[in-house]
Design an enzyme around this catalytic site. Structure first.
Site, PDB file in Angstrom:
ATOM      1  N   HIS A   1     -46.504  92.353  10.166  1.00 17.94           N
ATOM      2  CA  HIS A   1     -46.917  91.766  11.461  1.00 17.94           C
ATOM      3  C   HIS A   1     -48.594  92.165  11.695  1.00 17.94           C
ATOM      4  O   HIS A   1     -48.680  92.995  12.223  1.00 17.94           O
ATOM      5  CB  HIS A   1     -46.160  92.359  12.500  1.00 17.94           C
ATOM      6  CG  HIS A   1     -44.651  92.173  12.693  1.00 17.94           C
ATOM      7  ND1 HIS A   1     -44.279  90.817  13.503  1.00 17.94           N
ATOM      8  CD2 HIS A   1     -43.381  92.421  11.871  1.00 17.94           C
ATOM      9  CE1 HIS A   1     -43.276  90.744  13.359  1.00 17.94           C
ATOM     10  NE2 HIS A   1     -42.778  91.652  12.554  1.00 17.94           N
TER      11      HIS A   1
ATOM     12  N   CYS B   1     -43.751  87.627   8.981  1.00 20.57           N
ATOM     13  CA  CYS B   1     -42.280  88.125   8.975  1.00 20.57           C
ATOM     14  C   CYS B   1     -41.030  87.003   9.063  1.00 20.57           C
ATOM     15  O   CYS B   1     -40.797  86.143   8.047  1.00 20.57           O
ATOM     16  CB  CYS B   1     -42.023  89.015  10.276  1.00 20.57           C
ATOM     17  SG  CYS B   1     -40.621  90.321   9.869  1.00 20.57           S
TER      18      CYS B   1
ATOM     19  N   GLU C   1     -50.580  90.673  13.638  1.00 22.71           N
ATOM     20  CA  GLU C   1     -50.856  90.864  15.073  1.00 22.71           C
ATOM     21  C   GLU C   1     -50.631  92.006  15.811  1.00 22.71           C
ATOM     22  O   GLU C   1     -50.947  92.170  17.022  1.00 22.71           O
ATOM     23  CB  GLU C   1     -50.099  89.725  15.906  1.00 22.71           C
ATOM     24  CG  GLU C   1     -48.765  89.767  16.015  1.00 22.71           C
ATOM     25  CD  GLU C   1     -47.603  89.854  14.904  1.00 22.71           C
ATOM     26  OE1 GLU C   1     -46.367  90.074  15.346  1.00 22.71           O
ATOM     27  OE2 GLU C   1     -48.138  89.519  13.967  1.00 22.71           O
TER      28      GLU C   1
END
Length: 190
Positions: A169, A79, A171
């Site tokens: 994202h 991002c 994660e």
């Protein structure tokens, strides 16, 4: 294997957690002297790219990070990290690290209300849950940049040499395969 995570602002703790679960040691980069440590790879997390870029300059970290990436340090950017890496930011005269030969559009899907979830193919990984939060997308790429993922005709994932950058994202979705790809196919080969 030790992976540095830029920790001046943004979602760095989530990346650290995934890396540690995959067996990697992590190091937070908060000030210029942290760059004196040895590490095998770098994570540029999501957050506010303008703030991160400003802090990298104020903390005298930008040049050292740029040089390490140019010299082959594997980097995973997510991002805002993608925006930091991009050579060009659409509609803006300045760029930040500038080692990834792409043009990126900031907040391409709108502000916070434009955030969304998408299940899409990431080349070399398969169907992957993508979390987009005020996300950019890549408007154009230079020769040598490999497209890894696209959503509705917009490029959202690329690899260029030892740089892996995604507009979403990884994660946050509970799927560790992008981090695993980064560790196994990019960091381990160096």
């Amino acid at each position: 294997m030790k992976i540095a995570v830029l920790a001046v602002q943004g979602a760095f703790e989530e990346h650290e957690k995934v890396l540690q679960e995959l067996g990697a040691e992590t190091l937070q980069l908060r000030k210029a002297s942290d760059l004196d440590h040895d590490f095998d790879g770098l994570i540029l997390p999501g957050g506010e790219s303008t703030v991160q870029g400003k802090l990298l300059r104020e903390l005298s970290m930008m040049g050292a990070i740029r040089d390490r990436i140019k010299n082959g340090l594997p980097v995973l950017a997510t991002c805002a990290g993608l925006i930091l890496l991009a050579e060009k930011i659409a509609g803006e005269a300045v760029h930040h690290i500038g080692t990834l030969p792409v043009t990126v559009k900031r907040n391409a899907y709108g502000r916070q209300l434009g955030s969304f979830h998408y299940e899409g193919i990431v080349q070399g990984i398969g169907i992957f849950p993508m979390e987009f939060i005020r996300a950019p997308y890549i408007e154009s790429i230079a020769d040598g940049v490999k497209i890894l993922a696209a959503v509705n005709g917009h490029i959202v994932g690329v690899q260029y040499q030892d740089q892996l950058a995604v507009a979403f994202h990884p994660e946050l979705g509970g799927d560790q395969r992008i981090h695993k790809y980064f560790l196994e196919r990019m960091v381990s080969k160096n």
